[in-house]
Write a protein that holds these residues in place. Structure first.
Motif, short mmCIF file in Angstrom:
data_model
loop_
_atom_site.label_atom_id
_atom_site.label_comp_id
_atom_site.label_asym_id
_atom_site.label_seq_id
_atom_site.Cartn_x
_atom_site.Cartn_y
_atom_site.Cartn_z
N GLN C 201 13.02 4.66 11.99
CA GLN C 201 11.97 4.98 12.96
C GLN C 201 11.91 6.49 13.22
OE1 GLN C 201 9.57 2.80 14.54
NE2 GLN C 201 8.80 4.90 14.67
N ASN C 205 8.80 9.02 12.43
CA ASN C 205 8.27 9.90 13.49
C ASN C 205 8.17 11.35 13.00
OD1 ASN C 205 8.31 7.64 15.07
ND2 ASN C 205 10.04 8.29 16.36
N ALA C 254 3.53 -2.02 10.04
CA ALA C 254 3.63 -3.22 10.88
C ALA C 254 4.57 -4.23 10.22
CB ALA C 254 2.24 -3.82 11.09
N THR C 259 6.86 1.78 14.26
CA THR C 259 5.73 2.32 15.00
C THR C 259 5.32 3.64 14.38
OG1 THR C 259 6.88 1.48 16.93
CG2 THR C 259 4.96 2.85 17.33
#
Lengths: 239, 98, 337
Positions: C201, C205, C254, C259
């Protein structure tokens, strides 16, 4: 299995390939020419592939069975059985290439003997590795000749490399590999290396007697600290 | 920091036979110090995925090419020789394949 | 492979072509007929220069691109990953080589192109001026960066210049392995321990916005795009490619349970596309102009490798010359005998 090659021999070969592959892989992206970068990386891929095949075999034969990654990433330095030549830092390109010659000249007769071994799984790995080792040998041979018979600088560098690596050759030649005849391998190694040196107009020094084997293996310790760092931060992880 | 002729390798064109029985086909080029060197490097550069079983190399400056400005004069005249093609001839249906 | 090149400003881009004007109309007509241009064909000087600029920047991107991923070869967490990554980084070198070869057919020498890179005159894709701080970045680069690159380069397989198109076909064939291995790394992290998932994640980002910037400036701000379209070098606009990339990537993220770091990311049923937030163009230009986190380090690594390799290349040249001379003298001795 009555014909099985002993584990200590498999590990000597596997660890030598693994650490040598690690050193070769350090050149990827930093080679002296784009074409040569790609060529040397092919050698790295070959020897890492050999290490994997052997470690998988060792892992499968253990009771209880383990994995190639457990053997590569979770053994401590003192448990590794590689020849010292494989773990040394790269130095300049002359040292790397000379080391490639010395190791390939050692591996070719090893694989060619093991190709005929009654341990069929080892023989299959050796048959493949023999072809790859002969390519490595040809590559290293050609460059040693270019360096010896190239420019004054390249000659000076390859001579310095001989000086730096020669002390490790005694241990290499003294290493026992079950299923192969050490004296015959030694003779084959000397012939191949001497022929390359002859073509390169370099002097082939006498390989001295074996000193006390290097028990500190400081280079190996540093190499493994890097190689194993991430895997050991996440001991439960699957990648 | 600049390059120098002493360290520059020559350009070679590389031709690969993808399998026994087929022609060698041009695949690209590379730099090498001589032709033998070019063959070994071509193996590493152009056959990493078993693309070949045989390699030719040719110094790039040894190739002589037809003049592109002559293309129309060179090749257009062949367009009218349609009788050279088997499809020019009608074969009666009763005869079938010929 | 990583093209962003067309859109990067260059100090000596030189789009002025006075001598080529008479042939320009005929040339554009050939392009309009979808004819391929081959090395010996007449071509406007601006077309040739523009191609050399784009192809060499593209080649530089491949070669510089070896560095951020190469950073993790020695620390890859499994032997399988190590092998794959090594092969992948090696492929990038191969792609650089195919592209330098294509540029050389236009009369550019590889030495000159490398000089331009090392002196800072030539650009390369700004994405490689970001650091690879974690192993997850290796997965993200394959999945997102190579994914974006593929989207950029597939249209180039049909570009008007034959050698470039052929090089791109070869590159594209090899590239899909790159994206898949990246996705596979990220997937393993997402299905792994909480710590692994977190690595994934954090990496996404970091890389999401720089990846979107790889498609280059907005069409309205793109310095070279118009001309490149007319010449058949560029087939699809920056913004269209970027939108396609967002549309295919959102469902992949997804699936992974990751995210994407954009609060404005939302499906727009009317447009049939995802809407997404504005890009930080100040950052983009800063990195392109040399002020990214790793610009100096990357260039320094390339220059160092090249300089350290000089004596090796020289030895090969000297040996080849001596070897050839010896062969000639042996041959003449034979004739004399």
């Amino acid at each position: 299995m009555p014909n099985a090659l002993p584990e200590k021999t498999l590990l000597t070969l596997a660890d030598t390939c693994l650490l040598w592959g690690h050193r070769l892989s350090e050149w990827c992206g930093h080679g002296p020419a784009l074409e040569e970068d790609i060529a040397l990386t092919n050698t790295a891929l070959d020897v890492i592939g050999q290490a994997r095949a052997l470690l998988q075999l060792v892992a499968a034969r253990r009771t209880p069975a383990t994995t190639e990654d457990a053997l590569a990433y979770f053994r401590d330095s003192h448990e590794f059985r590689n020849v010292t030549l494989a773990e040394l830092p790269n130095g300049d390109y002359a040292q790397t290439i000379l080391r490639s010659l010395l190791l390939a000249a050692w591996f070719v007769p090893v694989w060619e003997a093991l190709e005929k071994h009654a341990d069929r799984q080892v023989a299959a790995i050796a048959a493949n590795a023999a072809k790859e080792a002969r390519m490595q040998l040809r590559h290293a041979h050609d460059w040693v000749v270019r360096f010896g018979d190239g420019t004054p600088e390249s000659r000076q560098r390859i001579e310095a490399a001989i000086g730096a690596l020669w002390p490790s050759c005694a241990e290499l030649l003294d290493t026992e590999i079950d299923g192969t005849a050490r004296d015959a391998r030694r003779a084959a190694w000397s012939n191949v290396v001497a022929a390359a040196f002859d073509e390169a107009t370099l002097t082939f020094p006498v390989v001295g007697a074996l000193h006390e084997p290097n028990s500190a293996h400081a280079d190996r310790f540093a190499l493994l600290a890097e190689m194993q760092s991430l895997a050991r931060q996440h001991p439960d992880a699957v990648w | 920091m600049s390059t120098s002729p002493e360290s520059s390798w020559s350009l070679f064109e590389v031709f690969i036979r993808s399998k026994q029985g087929l022609d060698h086909k041009h695949v690209g080029s590379l730099h090498a110090s001589d032709a033998a060197h070019a063959v070994t490097l071509a193996r590493d550069v152009y056959t990493r995925r078993q693309e070949g079983v045989s390699i030719w190399v040719v110094p790039s400056n040894a190739i002589t090419a037809s003049d592109p400005d002559q293309r129309a004069d060179n090749f257009d005249p062949m367009a009218s020789k349609i009788y050279r093609h088997p499809t020019f001839y009608d074969i009666p249906e009763e005869i079938g394949h010929m | 492979m990583y093209t962003q090149s067309l859109d990067l400003p260059n100090t000596d881009a030189g789009n002025t072509d006075s001598a080529g004007l008479p042939t320009e109309a005929a040339f554009l007509a050939r392009i309009a007929r979808d004819e391929k241009i081959e090395p010996q064909d007449a071509m406007p000087e601006a077309y040739r220069k523009s191609l050399i600029r784009q192809i060499s920047q593209h080649a530089h991107s491949e070669v510089v691109g070896m560095l951020p991923e190469g950073n993790w070869i020695t620390r890859a967490p499994s032997l399988k990953r190590k092998e794959i990554l090594l092969a992948k980084v090696q492929d990038e070198g191969g792609h650089g080589l195919y592209l330098y070869s294509a540029a050389e057919t236009l009369g550019a020498s590889r030495d000159d192109m490398i000089d331009a890179l090392h002196s800072g005159k030539a650009k390369y894709s700004s994405i490689f001026n970001y650091p690879t701080d974690s192993w997850a970045d290796i997965g993200t680069i394959g999945w997102l960066v190579d994914g974006a690159a593929i989207m950029n380069q597939v249209p180039l397989c049909r570009c008007s210049y034959g050698p470039y198109a052929r090089a791109m076909i070869r590159v594209c064939k090899e590239e899909s392995f790159h994206q898949r291995q990246g996705f596979d790394i990220v997937r393993a992290l997402c299905e792994g321990t909480p710590a692994q998932k977190q690595l994934a994640q954090e990496s996404v980002n970091r890389w999401w916005w720089p990846t979107l910037m790889m498609f280059g400036p907005h069409d309205s701000d793109s310095e070279h795009s118009g001309q490149a379209n007319a010449w058949g070098i560029k087939r699809i606009s920056n913004d269209d490619l970027r939108q396609t990339f967002v549309d295919v990537t959102v469902p992949q993220a997804a699936f992974l349970g990751l995210t994407l770091p954009d609060p404005l990311l939302e499906w727009n049923a009317e447009r049939g596309h995802y809407d997404f937030g504005p890009l930080d163009w100040d950052e983009f230009w800063r990195v392109v102009r040399g002020d990214g986190p790793c610009n100096a380090e990357r260039l320094n690594d390339r220059v160092e490798a090249f300089e350290k390799g000089r004596w090796v290349r020289e030895a090969a040249v000297a040996h080849a010359a001596r070897h050839a001379a010896r062969a000639v003298s042996i041959a003449s001795e034979k004739i004399a005998a």
